[in-house]
Write an enzyme that holds these catalytic residues in place. Structure first.
Site, PDB file in Angstrom:
ATOM      1  N   SER A 142       7.256   0.311   0.183  1.00  0.00           N
ATOM      2  CA  SER A 142       6.990  -0.503  -1.005  1.00  0.00           C
ATOM      3  C   SER A 142       6.716   0.391  -2.201  1.00  0.00           C
ATOM      4  CB  SER A 142       5.774  -1.408  -0.758  1.00  0.00           C
ATOM      5  OG  SER A 142       5.386  -2.072  -1.945  1.00  0.00           O
ATOM      6  N   TYR A 156      -2.717  -2.244   2.649  1.00  0.00           N
ATOM      7  CA  TYR A 156      -1.280  -2.419   2.420  1.00  0.00           C
ATOM      8  C   TYR A 156      -0.648  -1.193   1.771  1.00  0.00           C
ATOM      9  CZ  TYR A 156       3.160  -4.538   1.187  1.00  0.00           C
ATOM     10  OH  TYR A 156       4.503  -4.802   1.079  1.00  0.00           O
TER      11      TYR A 156
END
Length: 269
Positions: A142, A156
């Site tokens: 990401s 995350y």
């Protein structure tokens, strides 16, 4: 499975980027192994791909939060005589709230799915790719792994940063053996991700130019891994964000991240 058709294993294949990888690789002539928790969605997707592309599709439902899942997948493939040419480590999700707001079991499952499972699947499948002299591994990371981590969803960004560094090392180790490894680092992508994390109302306030479709993310990811890129960030806006943040002093970058993240994070603070 015929020897002439590449075989791709895709985790988290029931929706979003994972399902789109399945569609685009099937269109390129791949046979597929699809795994995720939702059997009904996998079976529906498998039927679609068989009908549209003539792909042979194996559905192996499993929860990657189970520590035995990577070995089970590997052993099941071996028992069926299937050799994986492309590994798409896509399974992932977010845990809303701050670190202490969730039970440890929630974090343990998250780390198993986001870190341990993709690492173990790569460890189990790379030797076969190297022996055959060809393979592709895409670790779906990401943009969050490139920028300062905000409050909320605490693990995350850290997990995605790990996948980026892991992919870089694997790329250097395996490219001489005909195996390309790429960390695909999308930014905001149209999918169910933000519905699951209960942030859809906040995400819908972001301008449209910040978003990419799963189709475009996957298209760029396939091109990048074939080209031999160890890391790829889809979208000019996302690449600008990464470069801009890296030019800022750390304290300013962290302050900016904290301010902007309030638009799309449920921090629980």
């Amino acid at each position: 499975m015929t020897l002439q058709r590449p075989l791709s294993l895709i985790t988290g294949a029931s929706s979003g980027i994972g399902a789109e990888f399945a569609r685009q690789l099937a269109a390129r002539g791949h046979d597929l192994v699809l795994t995720a928790r939702r059997t009904d969605r996998l079976e529906t997707l498998a039927g679609e791909l068989r009908e549209q592309h003539g792909s042979q599709v194996s559905v192996l439902p499993h929860d990657l939060a189970d520590p035995s899942a990577p070995k089970w997948l590997h052993d099941t493939l071996e028992q069926r005589g299937l050799q994986v040419d492309w590994l798409i480590n896509n399974a992932g999700y977010g845990v809303p709230g701050t670190f202490e707001a969730n039970d440890w079991s929630v974090h343990a499952d998250f780390l198993q799915v986001l870190l341990t499972a993709p690492t173990e699947l790569a460890w189990r499948l790379l030797p076969g790719m190297r022996r055959r002299g060809h393979g592709r591994v895409v670790n779906v990371a990401s943009l969050a792994g490139h920028v300062p981590a905000p409050a909320g969803h605490t693990l995350y960004a850290a997990s995605k940063a790990y996948l980026i560094k892991f992919s870089q090392a694997l790329a250097l180790e395996n490219q001489p053996h005909g195996v390309n490894v790429c960390a695909l680092c999308p930014g905001f992508t149209w999918s169910e991700f933000h519905d699951v994390t209960r942030t859809r109302d906040k995400m819908d306030k972001l301008p449209g130019f910040m978003w990419l479709s799963a189709r475009e993310v996957v298209r760029q990811g396939i091109v990048a891994v074939e080209r031999g890129d160890a890391v790829h960030i889809p979208g000019r806006v996302n690449r600008f964000i990464k470069t801009f943040v890296q030019l800022l002093p750390d304290r300013l970058a962290l302050w900016l991240s904290a301010r902007e993240s309030k638009r799309y994070r449920n921090t629980g603070i």
